[in-house]
Enzyme design. Structure first.
Site, short mmCIF file in Angstrom:
data_model
loop_
_atom_site.label_atom_id
_atom_site.label_comp_id
_atom_site.label_asym_id
_atom_site.label_seq_id
_atom_site.Cartn_x
_atom_site.Cartn_y
_atom_site.Cartn_z
N SER A 38 0.44 -1.27 -0.31
CA SER A 38 -0.27 -0.13 -0.45
C SER A 38 0.67 0.87 0.24
CB SER A 38 -0.84 0.19 1.01
OG SER A 38 -0.29 -0.16 2.43
N HIS A 91 9.81 -1.78 1.09
CA HIS A 91 9.99 -1.70 2.61
C HIS A 91 10.70 -3.23 3.82
CE1 HIS A 91 5.63 -1.02 2.09
NE2 HIS A 91 5.01 -1.83 2.85
P1 5GP Z 1 2.35 -2.64 2.85
O1 5GP Z 1 1.15 -2.44 2.47
O2 5GP Z 1 2.82 -1.40 1.73
O3 5GP Z 1 2.72 -3.64 3.25
O4 5GP Z 1 2.82 -1.69 4.18
C1 5GP Z 1 2.74 -0.70 4.66
C2 5GP Z 1 2.50 0.25 5.82
O5 5GP Z 1 2.71 0.95 6.01
C3 5GP Z 1 1.79 -0.37 6.51
O6 5GP Z 1 1.63 -1.53 7.39
C4 5GP Z 1 1.25 0.75 7.63
O7 5GP Z 1 -0.34 0.59 8.80
C5 5GP Z 1 2.30 1.34 7.57
N1 5GP Z 1 2.19 2.74 7.25
C6 5GP Z 1 1.37 3.84 6.33
N2 5GP Z 1 1.77 4.91 6.40
C7 5GP Z 1 2.41 5.01 7.97
C8 5GP Z 1 2.59 6.20 8.43
O8 5GP Z 1 2.62 7.27 7.85
N3 5GP Z 1 4.09 6.30 8.55
C9 5GP Z 1 3.89 4.36 9.63
N4 5GP Z 1 5.05 4.95 10.74
N5 5GP Z 1 3.73 3.57 9.03
C10 5GP Z 1 2.57 3.71 8.08
#
Ligand code: 5GP
Ligand code: ZN
Length: 111
Positions: A92, A97
């Site tokens: 997302s 990461h």
């Molecule tokens: P993905 O879904 O892309 O693998 O992981 C994105 C992660 O980023 C999610 O677990 C979400 O909770 C985290 N996240 C999104 N926006 C922010 C933010 O502004 N600060 C922090 N610390 N985490 C975020």
């Protein structure tokens, strides 16, 4: 700069930073899915693993060894590293990461 994680890496957006070097930053996930849920990112903007190049190999390796160091310091008995790649896989935020998840039993396979 509109990328959330570039903003965090630059100190322009608040986050609970747990590790920082010139090329890697680690901070707590804002919506933790486990007692320990930390995101490890390169300061360089790479959209996802799908966009990484051979030049990024060393950097991506450092994400993993940084996760290992953080896991050891947190005294995790076991942990999982996850790199969601592409929206179908649950990515997302489109800045590469590594999720470090630990502190509870984790199920397999993931959803
Ligand atoms: P993905 O879904 O892309 O693998 O992981 C994105 C992660 O980023 C999610 O677990 C979400 O909770 C985290 N996240 C999104 N926006 C922010 C933010 O502004 N600060 C922090 N610390 N985490 C975020
Ligand atoms: Zn970025």
């Amino acid at each position: 700069m509109t990328c959330l994680f570039c903003q965090i890496a630059a100190g322009e957006r608040p986050a609970t930073i747990v590790y920082r070097s010139d090329d890697v930053v680690a901070f707590r996930d804002i919506h933790p899915q486990a007692p320990t849920h930390i995101l490890i990112i390169p300061t360089k903007h790479i959209v996802s693993v799908a966009e990484a190049t051979v030049e990024d190999e060393g950097l991506i390796g450092r994400l993993v060894t940084t996760a290992k160091e953080i896991a050891q310091q947190a005294n995790l008995q076991g942990y999982r590293l996850v790199i969601n790649t592409g929206s179908q896989a649950g990515q997302s935020v489109f800045h590469l990461h590594v999720h470090l998840l630990g502190g509870r039993a984790l199920q397999w396979p993931p959803g």
